[in-house]
Design a protein around this motif. Structure first.
Motif, PDB file in Angstrom:
ATOM      1  N   SER A  64       0.805  -0.988   0.518  1.00  0.00           N
ATOM      2  CA  SER A  64       0.172  -0.200   0.273  1.00  0.00           C
ATOM      3  C   SER A  64       0.876   1.718   0.023  1.00  0.00           C
ATOM      4  O   SER A  64       0.722   2.025  -0.722  1.00  0.00           O
ATOM      5  CB  SER A  64      -1.093  -0.288   1.275  1.00  0.00           C
ATOM      6  OG  SER A  64      -1.941  -0.697   1.291  1.00  0.00           O
ATOM      7  N   GLU A  65       1.906   1.370   0.804  1.00  0.00           N
ATOM      8  CA  GLU A  65       2.681   2.579   0.337  1.00  0.00           C
ATOM      9  C   GLU A  65       3.863   2.578  -0.693  1.00  0.00           C
ATOM     10  O   GLU A  65       3.724   3.470  -1.246  1.00  0.00           O
ATOM     11  CB  GLU A  65       4.241   2.389   1.861  1.00  0.00           C
ATOM     12  CG  GLU A  65       3.695   2.286   3.625  1.00  0.00           C
ATOM     13  CD  GLU A  65       4.766   2.252   3.832  1.00  0.00           C
ATOM     14  OE1 GLU A  65       5.569   3.161   3.966  1.00  0.00           O
ATOM     15  OE2 GLU A  65       4.798   1.954   5.069  1.00  0.00           O
ATOM     16  N   LEU A  66       3.595   1.181  -1.472  1.00  0.00           N
ATOM     17  CA  LEU A  66       4.605   1.713  -2.738  1.00  0.00           C
ATOM     18  C   LEU A  66       3.247   1.927  -3.264  1.00  0.00           C
ATOM     19  O   LEU A  66       4.106   3.143  -4.329  1.00  0.00           O
ATOM     20  CB  LEU A  66       5.313   0.781  -3.303  1.00  0.00           C
ATOM     21  CG  LEU A  66       5.458   0.408  -4.298  1.00  0.00           C
ATOM     22  CD1 LEU A  66       6.702   0.988  -4.484  1.00  0.00           C
ATOM     23  CD2 LEU A  66       5.979  -0.738  -5.420  1.00  0.00           C
ATOM     24  N   ILE A  67       2.039   1.616  -3.662  1.00  0.00           N
ATOM     25  CA  ILE A  67       1.313   2.089  -4.675  1.00  0.00           C
ATOM     26  C   ILE A  67       1.092   4.087  -4.020  1.00  0.00           C
ATOM     27  O   ILE A  67       1.042   4.716  -4.901  1.00  0.00           O
ATOM     28  CB  ILE A  67       0.095   1.318  -3.939  1.00  0.00           C
ATOM     29  CG1 ILE A  67       0.048  -0.004  -4.727  1.00  0.00           C
ATOM     30  CG2 ILE A  67      -1.288   2.586  -4.685  1.00  0.00           C
ATOM     31  CD1 ILE A  67      -1.022  -0.541  -4.233  1.00  0.00           C
ATOM     32  N   GLU A  68       0.504   4.124  -3.384  1.00  0.00           N
ATOM     33  CA  GLU A  68       0.562   5.834  -2.470  1.00  0.00           C
ATOM     34  C   GLU A  68       2.072   6.452  -3.713  1.00  0.00           C
ATOM     35  O   GLU A  68       1.551   7.604  -3.620  1.00  0.00           O
ATOM     36  CB  GLU A  68       0.610   6.037  -1.241  1.00  0.00           C
ATOM     37  CG  GLU A  68      -0.758   5.576  -0.820  1.00  0.00           C
ATOM     38  CD  GLU A  68      -2.115   6.654  -1.268  1.00  0.00           C
ATOM     39  OE1 GLU A  68      -2.048   6.983  -1.443  1.00  0.00           O
ATOM     40  OE2 GLU A  68      -2.807   5.358  -1.690  1.00  0.00           O
ATOM     41  N   TRP A  69       2.980   5.856  -2.758  1.00  0.00           N
ATOM     42  CA  TRP A  69       4.592   6.564  -3.817  1.00  0.00           C
ATOM     43  C   TRP A  69       4.336   6.495  -5.112  1.00  0.00           C
ATOM     44  O   TRP A  69       3.957   7.010  -6.137  1.00  0.00           O
ATOM     45  CB  TRP A  69       5.202   5.721  -3.161  1.00  0.00           C
ATOM     46  CG  TRP A  69       6.775   6.508  -4.092  1.00  0.00           C
ATOM     47  CD1 TRP A  69       7.522   7.602  -2.863  1.00  0.00           C
ATOM     48  CD2 TRP A  69       7.666   5.678  -5.180  1.00  0.00           C
ATOM     49  NE1 TRP A  69       8.197   7.520  -4.029  1.00  0.00           N
ATOM     50  CE2 TRP A  69       8.442   6.896  -5.242  1.00  0.00           C
ATOM     51  CE3 TRP A  69       7.194   5.371  -6.626  1.00  0.00           C
ATOM     52  CZ2 TRP A  69       9.678   7.030  -6.562  1.00  0.00           C
ATOM     53  CZ3 TRP A  69       7.699   5.361  -7.468  1.00  0.00           C
ATOM     54  CH2 TRP A  69       8.968   5.977  -7.531  1.00  0.00           C
ATOM     55  N   CYS A  70       3.733   5.217  -5.829  1.00  0.00           N
ATOM     56  CA  CYS A  70       3.309   4.933  -7.284  1.00  0.00           C
ATOM     57  C   CYS A  70       2.665   6.221  -7.902  1.00  0.00           C
ATOM     58  O   CYS A  70       2.601   6.539  -8.815  1.00  0.00           O
ATOM     59  CB  CYS A  70       3.638   3.676  -7.637  1.00  0.00           C
ATOM     60  SG  CYS A  70       4.836   2.642  -7.654  1.00  0.00           S
ATOM     61  N   LYS A  71       1.577   6.787  -6.978  1.00  0.00           N
ATOM     62  CA  LYS A  71       1.110   8.143  -7.525  1.00  0.00           C
ATOM     63  C   LYS A  71       1.404   9.425  -7.486  1.00  0.00           C
ATOM     64  O   LYS A  71       1.002   9.829  -8.064  1.00  0.00           O
ATOM     65  CB  LYS A  71      -0.448   8.425  -6.342  1.00  0.00           C
ATOM     66  CG  LYS A  71      -1.449   6.649  -6.408  1.00  0.00           C
ATOM     67  CD  LYS A  71      -2.356   7.178  -5.024  1.00  0.00           C
ATOM     68  CE  LYS A  71      -3.686   5.904  -5.494  1.00  0.00           C
ATOM     69  NZ  LYS A  71      -4.776   6.630  -4.405  1.00  0.00           N
ATOM     70  N   GLN A  78       5.196  13.012 -13.672  1.00  0.00           N
ATOM     71  CA  GLN A  78       3.833  14.100 -13.538  1.00  0.00           C
ATOM     72  C   GLN A  78       2.552  12.583 -13.787  1.00  0.00           C
ATOM     73  O   GLN A  78       2.370  12.400 -14.961  1.00  0.00           O
ATOM     74  CB  GLN A  78       3.246  14.392 -14.924  1.00  0.00           C
ATOM     75  CG  GLN A  78       4.359  15.951 -14.170  1.00  0.00           C
ATOM     76  CD  GLN A  78       4.536  16.779 -15.799  1.00  0.00           C
ATOM     77  OE1 GLN A  78       3.687  16.703 -16.301  1.00  0.00           O
ATOM     78  NE2 GLN A  78       5.040  18.182 -15.346  1.00  0.00           N
ATOM     79  N   VAL A  79       2.465  12.261 -12.844  1.00  0.00           N
ATOM     80  CA  VAL A  79       1.369  10.829 -12.803  1.00  0.00           C
ATOM     81  C   VAL A  79       0.013  10.910 -13.103  1.00  0.00           C
ATOM     82  O   VAL A  79      -0.493  11.919 -11.903  1.00  0.00           O
ATOM     83  CB  VAL A  79       1.836  10.162 -11.649  1.00  0.00           C
ATOM     84  CG1 VAL A  79       0.411   8.867 -11.342  1.00  0.00           C
ATOM     85  CG2 VAL A  79       3.105   9.577 -10.976  1.00  0.00           C
ATOM     86  N   GLU A  80      -0.677  10.960 -14.510  1.00  0.00           N
ATOM     87  CA  GLU A  80      -1.813  10.978 -14.440  1.00  0.00           C
ATOM     88  C   GLU A  80      -2.514   9.308 -14.271  1.00  0.00           C
ATOM     89  O   GLU A  80      -3.899   9.582 -14.061  1.00  0.00           O
ATOM     90  CB  GLU A  80      -2.089  10.683 -16.086  1.00  0.00           C
ATOM     91  CG  GLU A  80      -0.871  12.396 -16.859  1.00  0.00           C
ATOM     92  CD  GLU A  80      -0.954  12.508 -18.178  1.00  0.00           C
ATOM     93  OE1 GLU A  80      -1.793  11.250 -18.644  1.00  0.00           O
ATOM     94  OE2 GLU A  80      -0.376  13.389 -18.495  1.00  0.00           O
ATOM     95  N   GLU A  81      -1.697   8.183 -14.125  1.00  0.00           N
ATOM     96  CA  GLU A  81      -2.732   7.071 -13.902  1.00  0.00           C
ATOM     97  C   GLU A  81      -2.489   6.264 -13.172  1.00  0.00           C
ATOM     98  O   GLU A  81      -0.873   5.970 -12.821  1.00  0.00           O
ATOM     99  CB  GLU A  81      -3.615   6.609 -15.184  1.00  0.00           C
ATOM    100  CG  GLU A  81      -4.693   5.314 -14.641  1.00  0.00           C
ATOM    101  CD  GLU A  81      -4.823   4.877 -16.669  1.00  0.00           C
ATOM    102  OE1 GLU A  81      -5.377   4.234 -15.687  1.00  0.00           O
ATOM    103  OE2 GLU A  81      -4.467   5.294 -17.310  1.00  0.00           O
ATOM    104  N   CYS A  82      -2.913   5.384 -11.461  1.00  0.00           N
ATOM    105  CA  CYS A  82      -1.802   4.882 -11.119  1.00  0.00           C
ATOM    106  C   CYS A  82      -2.769   2.715 -11.010  1.00  0.00           C
ATOM    107  O   CYS A  82      -3.692   3.815 -10.580  1.00  0.00           O
ATOM    108  CB  CYS A  82      -1.908   4.982 -10.295  1.00  0.00           C
ATOM    109  SG  CYS A  82      -0.384   4.130  -9.178  1.00  0.00           S
ATOM    110  N   ALA A  83      -3.079   2.485 -11.519  1.00  0.00           N
ATOM    111  CA  ALA A  83      -3.876   1.016 -12.310  1.00  0.00           C
ATOM    112  C   ALA A  83      -2.815   0.237 -11.256  1.00  0.00           C
ATOM    113  O   ALA A  83      -1.742  -0.175 -11.773  1.00  0.00           O
ATOM    114  CB  ALA A  83      -4.547   0.779 -13.632  1.00  0.00           C
ATOM    115  N   VAL A  84      -3.927  -0.708 -10.064  1.00  0.00           N
ATOM    116  CA  VAL A  84      -3.416  -1.830  -9.790  1.00  0.00           C
ATOM    117  C   VAL A  84      -4.353  -3.366  -9.896  1.00  0.00           C
ATOM    118  O   VAL A  84      -6.021  -2.734  -9.724  1.00  0.00           O
ATOM    119  CB  VAL A  84      -3.879  -1.484  -8.034  1.00  0.00           C
ATOM    120  CG1 VAL A  84      -2.629  -2.691  -7.110  1.00  0.00           C
ATOM    121  CG2 VAL A  84      -2.396   0.334  -7.871  1.00  0.00           C
TER     122      VAL A  84
END
Length: 99
Positions: A64-71, A78-84
């Motif tokens: 979950s921490e990695l996902i939050e960082w990836c956002k 400039q992250v526009e989308e982060c799909a898991v």
């Protein structure tokens, strides 16, 4: 620890696809450093469509921490989308950048 708590923190493998301005901004290197700091194993690789694909194995709280960082990624991204996506469990020796 109860059986429910043990289930919640079991290891799992996720595939994370990050799109936007994520290539040429040290996203892969920064992602590897973040994953290593969290004790996550897996891979990160640029895709031909300009996105970055991460396969990560670890326990739920650190994933979950990695996902939050990836956002957000590194400062120049400039992250526009982060799909898991959930994936079958995979074992990796370390976290690697794939070319």
């Amino acid at each position: 620890m109860s059986n429910v708590e043990e289930f919640i923190i079991m290891r799992q493998t996720l595939v994370i696809k990050v799109a936007g301005k994520v290539q040429g901004v040290f996203f892969r290197q920064s992602c590897r450093e973040k994953a290593e700091a969290l004790g996550i194993t897996g891979t990160v690789q640029n895709q031909s469509d300009g996105s970055v694909l991460i396969t990560a194995t670890g326990k739920e709280p650190v994933l979950s921490e990695l996902i939050e960082w990836c956002k957000f990624g590194p400062p120049t991204a400039q992250v526009e989308e982060c799909a898991v996506f959930h994936a079958p469990i995979r074992d990796f020796e370390r976290f690697e950048i794939l070319r």
